[in-house]
Every structure is written in C-alpha cells, then in structure tokens.
Design an enzyme around this catalytic site. Structure first.
Site, PDB file in Angstrom:
ATOM      1  CG  ASP A  14      96.989 -24.589   8.012  1.00  0.00           C
ATOM      2  OD1 ASP A  14      97.303 -23.946   9.017  1.00  0.00           O
ATOM      3  OD2 ASP A  14      97.070 -24.144   6.856  1.00  0.00           O
ATOM      4  N   GLY A  41      99.167 -20.859  13.369  1.00  0.00           N
ATOM      5  CA  GLY A  41      97.933 -20.762  14.135  1.00  0.00           C
ATOM      6  C   GLY A  41      97.533 -22.148  14.583  1.00  0.00           C
ATOM      7  CD  GLN A 222     105.203 -21.502   9.818  1.00  0.00           C
ATOM      8  OE1 GLN A 222     106.347 -21.592  10.192  1.00  0.00           O
ATOM      9  NE2 GLN A 222     104.304 -20.808  10.463  1.00  0.00           N
ATOM     10  NE  ARG A 301      96.133 -16.373   3.705  1.00  0.00           N
ATOM     11  CZ  ARG A 301      97.387 -16.516   3.272  1.00  0.00           C
ATOM     12  NH1 ARG A 301      97.718 -16.121   2.064  1.00  0.00           N
ATOM     13  NH2 ARG A 301      98.305 -17.058   4.047  1.00  0.00           N
TER      14      ARG A 301
HETATM   15  P1  IMP Z   1     104.876 -16.347   5.580  1.00  0.00           P
HETATM   16  O1  IMP Z   1     105.287 -17.445   6.504  1.00  0.00           O
HETATM   17  O2  IMP Z   1     103.878 -15.403   6.187  1.00  0.00           O
HETATM   18  O3  IMP Z   1     106.058 -15.639   4.977  1.00  0.00           O
HETATM   19  O4  IMP Z   1     104.103 -17.037   4.339  1.00  0.00           O
HETATM   20  C1  IMP Z   1     104.779 -17.885   3.420  1.00  0.00           C
HETATM   21  C2  IMP Z   1     103.893 -19.064   3.019  1.00  0.00           C
HETATM   22  O5  IMP Z   1     103.719 -19.930   4.127  1.00  0.00           O
HETATM   23  C3  IMP Z   1     102.491 -18.662   2.561  1.00  0.00           C
HETATM   24  O6  IMP Z   1     102.079 -19.577   1.567  1.00  0.00           O
HETATM   25  C4  IMP Z   1     101.655 -18.877   3.806  1.00  0.00           C
HETATM   26  O7  IMP Z   1     100.301 -19.116   3.521  1.00  0.00           O
HETATM   27  C5  IMP Z   1     102.331 -20.106   4.380  1.00  0.00           C
HETATM   28  N1  IMP Z   1     102.155 -20.239   5.832  1.00  0.00           N
HETATM   29  C6  IMP Z   1     102.776 -19.557   6.806  1.00  0.00           C
HETATM   30  N2  IMP Z   1     102.379 -19.963   8.001  1.00  0.00           N
HETATM   31  C7  IMP Z   1     101.489 -20.948   7.799  1.00  0.00           C
HETATM   32  C8  IMP Z   1     100.749 -21.806   8.665  1.00  0.00           C
HETATM   33  O8  IMP Z   1     100.827 -21.760   9.891  1.00  0.00           O
HETATM   34  N3  IMP Z   1      99.945 -22.725   8.049  1.00  0.00           N
HETATM   35  C9  IMP Z   1      99.859 -22.837   6.706  1.00  0.00           C
HETATM   36  N4  IMP Z   1     100.541 -22.071   5.865  1.00  0.00           N
HETATM   37  C10 IMP Z   1     101.341 -21.133   6.406  1.00  0.00           C
END
Ligand code: IMP
Length: 432
Positions: A14, A41, A222, A301
């Site tokens: 982010d 996102g 990410q 969130r």
């Molecule tokens: P997952 O990728 O849905 O398995 O989530 C694993 C971790 O990565 C969690 O802490 C999420 O909040 C974080 N995460 C996944 N995608 C994003 C993103 O695009 N921005 C920030 N955190 C992310």
C-alpha cells in the site's frame, strides 16, 4: 538492451505503487505483474476519476500499453472478469492489450473457503489475510496439484480428473459440506472459453518485446516485508513480492532488469497481523489514517500506521538492489509539529541495525528515533523540490541518508500531476 525496470514495494504494501506505475507507464510499452493475485489493490486517479485495480496492471489505463499477468500470479477468473467488465464500463477495453500466462495457476471457487477456514483454525495466530484464497491457491501450486490456465484450454478428460482430485482433497479438509466436482469442472470450462483470447506465452512475448528494444516495466504487488521468503514470516503473503519474483514469475532472465525502483511511504502502514515496530496508537495514528485515507483498497480494513522505518527500507534496498526510491504521501505529514524516523532497534542485547529474521526479536525491539521539525506550509501538489518547505526537504535528505537510497520521486498528492521527479536522478535517466 532496453531500460526495463521493476517497481516494487519497500515496506508492507500500500505504498502507492499504482500511482507510480501509472506515472511512468507512458515511457514503457508493456507493464507486467509477476506475483500475487487480486489481494492487491492499486488505486489510481485520472482526471479526477478513481480506478481501483486488483489483478490487471494499472498500465491498462494508458491506450496502447500491453498489460501482462505472469505465471507467478494466481488468477481468480471471476475476479478477473469483474475487473474487465468494470473497466469496460469506465470506457477501457482490455482486448488486444491483455496477455495472461498460460502457466498461471488458478484460484478455484473453494480456495476462498479454505482461506477463511485456515484463518479460523489458526485462532490467535491468524495472519489477517485478505480472504481471497491466495494462500490455498499457492499451496496447491507448490503441492503440485494446482490447475493452470492452460489446463482449461487443453484435454477435457485430464481437466475432469484434476478437478475431481482437487475437489475430493477439498472435501477431506471441509467435512461439514460436500462439494460436487462436476459443476466446478463445468464452470472452469466456461471460464477458460472467456479467457482464451487473452492467454499466451508471456515469456516469449516479453523476450520478443525486449529484443525489439521496447521498454518493459515489471510491477510488484504487496511488498518486500510481505515476501514469503524475506518478509515477516509467517505474517506474509504466499509469493515472492521482492525482485527475485520478476524472473520466476514472468520467465525473464535477471539481466532483463536494468533498474529497481522501490516505493516507500513517508511513514509506514500495514494491514493484517504481524509486527510493525514503529506502530503508533491513539490520536497520532488516527490523524495519519484519516489524512492518508489508510483503509485497504481490497478489503476496506483500517491500516495500522507508524513512523518511517529506515531499518525496513535499508533491508528492502539490500534484498532488491533498489536504485532509487519513490517516496509517497509526503503531504500526509503536513502540519505535524515534528516527524520521526526510526534509525535502529534497541534490544536488551544492544542496538540492532539490521532487520532480524526472528519475529520474537523484532517484537522485543524498541525503535530508536531521530526527531526532526515538522512543517506547517503544505507540500501538497508540489512539483519541484524547491517548492517544498525547508523542513520537508531536510526530512527527505535525512531519510535518504539513513535509508541509503536517493528519493528520485516524491509524491505530494494522489493525482498524477502532484509529483516531483528529480531531474538529475536515475529515474530521469531511465525514462529519458
Ligand atoms: P493474503 O495475501 O491474502 O494471503 O494475506 C497475507 C498478508 O498479506 C495479510 O497480512 C494481508 O493483509 C497482506 N496483504 C495482501 N495483499 C496486500 C496488499 O495488497 N497490500 C497490503 N497488504 C496485503
């Protein structure tokens, strides 16, 4: 050799990569995503219109730019179609400009269920995932039972066997409900038909594009501290968000990456669970969250907020070979009486200058801060360094010194135009 660059997150995600990618895209023919899925996102504002992209690179907003979804990405076909349809409604046609790797693995309809269940079973130790089925899809990939995009377009009997096997594995995990494999199979065939025109050999396409001297931008999702290998494991995502993911996630050689731009916020945020050494609470955290609109673009969130952590960015710079930083959201700090930079961690065994692997050590560490004077005159909308208040210039200079990387870009607002690109920086040379 064309100047291909990777743009990736240097913190916990982010950081505003969407805006930076969007800004640089006019200098590139192709933008390629190499990992992650629709857990990402990217919010981009163009002429006051807001676009939120999850799976398709934000390069799609520029006519004539080809956008790639690499083999390292996990694709949820329903999420993909929704994004394609939403873009079409906003007047953006992806046809002829979107290429999805035939080797990309699919997020199947029940992977979401498995994600939610796995979190519930972890209880207190939950990761705080986005519940998009990302982890379970990568588990199936590594477990060598995943279903790939090309499987939807090939031998139907083989696909039926694969789906039957996968669904019975799902039924062994979720005993409360039994899923029938046949409707899943039929749905996947329909997904394949809709995806067919966009599917191809990404590695070959990129190799030819680069051989023609056209520029490619490798877009990370990410960020480094969420990388499965180099992040704050286990509170990470399930892919390699750091630069190594470019080669494996697209099928390009290391020498194709001619530069690495790290994107870092002027402060730090994180969503989900896991350590965040500089985390703030109370009024100041609230102030950053509200003025930075720190709410997840995918899940809504509220993000946890803290001061800029130079230990984190130094670590990211080392892992990724970051040549320059794009520092984003400087304007969010406007009006604060003072600003802090974490330059090390204090532990019972002395000071830590390097980011530790052991999360217990990290949890026990206290940030060592340098405090600098804030600025009352707004930085918002500045397009040149000399338009910034002197205190803000000093903050950036100190942040560069302790992070060990130059800030070649400084973002001073959400619009494309609200940006400083330092004229004598490495980024200016890349896009020359
Ligand atoms: P997952 O990728 O849905 O398995 O989530 C694993 C971790 O990565 C969690 O802490 C999420 O909040 C974080 N995460 C996944 N995608 C994003 C993103 O695009 N921005 C920030 N955190 C992310």
């Amino acid at each position: 050799m064309s100047t291909n660059i990777a743009v990736l997150g240097a913190q916990w995600g982010d950081e505003g990569k969407g805006k930076i990618v969007d800004l640089l895209t006019p200098h590139f023919s192709t933008v390629a995503r190499y990992q992650g899925g629709h857990n990402a996102g990217h919010t981009v504002y163009v002429d006051g219109r807001k676009f939120v992209l999850h799976l398709i690179p934000s390069g799609i907003l520029h006519p004539g730019v080809t956008c790639i979804i690499g083999n390292g990405v996990v694709v949820d076909p329903q999420a993909l179609f929704k994004e394609v349809d939403d873009l079409a409604r906003m007047g953006v046609d992806v046809n002829g400009r979107l290429l999805i790797s035939e080797k990309a693995h699919l997020i199947l309809p029940y992977h979401r269920e498995l994600d939610v269940l796995s979190e519930a079973r972890r209880g207190e130790r939950k990761i705080g995932t986005t519940s998009r089925g990302i982890g379970p899809a990568y588990e199936d990939k590594i477990g060598r039972r995943g279903i790939r995009v090309c499987d939807l377009l090939g031998d139907r009997d083989a696909l039926a066997d694969d789906v039957r096997e996968n669904v019975s594995a799902r039924n062994r995990i979720i005993k409360e409900t039994t899923l029938d494999w046949k409707p899943v199979y039929e749905q996947l065939l329909a997904f394949g038909e809709r995806m067919r025109p966009w599917v191809g050999d990404v590695s070959l396409f990129l190799s030819r594009t680069m051989a023609e001297g056209k520029r490619v931008m490798f877009e990370g999702a990410q960020a480094t501290l969420l990388d499965i290998d180099h992040g704050t494991y286990p509170f990470v995502t399930s892919s390699n968000a750091s630069v190594g993911g470019v080669c494996t996630g697209l099928g390009v050689p290391p020498r194709a990456i001619r530069g690495v731009l790290g994107v870092a916020k002027a402060y730090t945020t994180r969503v989900g669970e896991g350590p965040l050494p500089t985390e703030l609470s109370g009024e100041l955290a609230e102030r950053l969250r509200e003025s930075g609109q720190e709410y997840g673009a995918s899940t809504g969130r509220p993000r946890r907020c803290g001061w800029y952590d130079a230990v984190v960015v130094r670590y990211s710079a080392r892992i990724n070979g970051i040549d320059a930083l794009a520092l984003t959201k400087l304007d969010v700090l406007d009006g604060l009486p003072d600003v802090k930079i974490c330059v090390g961690y204090r532990t019972t065994n002395g000071t830590l200058d390097e980011f530790p692997a052991d999360l217990r050590a990290l949890a026990a560490a206290e940030p060592c801060y340098e405090t600098l004077p804030g600025w009352s005159r707004p930085t918002k909308g500045a397009t040149r360094v000399d338009q910034l208040p002197l205190e803000a210039q000093r903050y950036i200079r100190r942040l560069e010194e302790v992070s060990g990387v130059e800030c070649a870009i400084v973002s001073t607002g959400s619009d494309r135009t609200e940006t400083i690109v330092k004229p004598d920086s490495v980024v200016a040379r890349w896009i020359d």
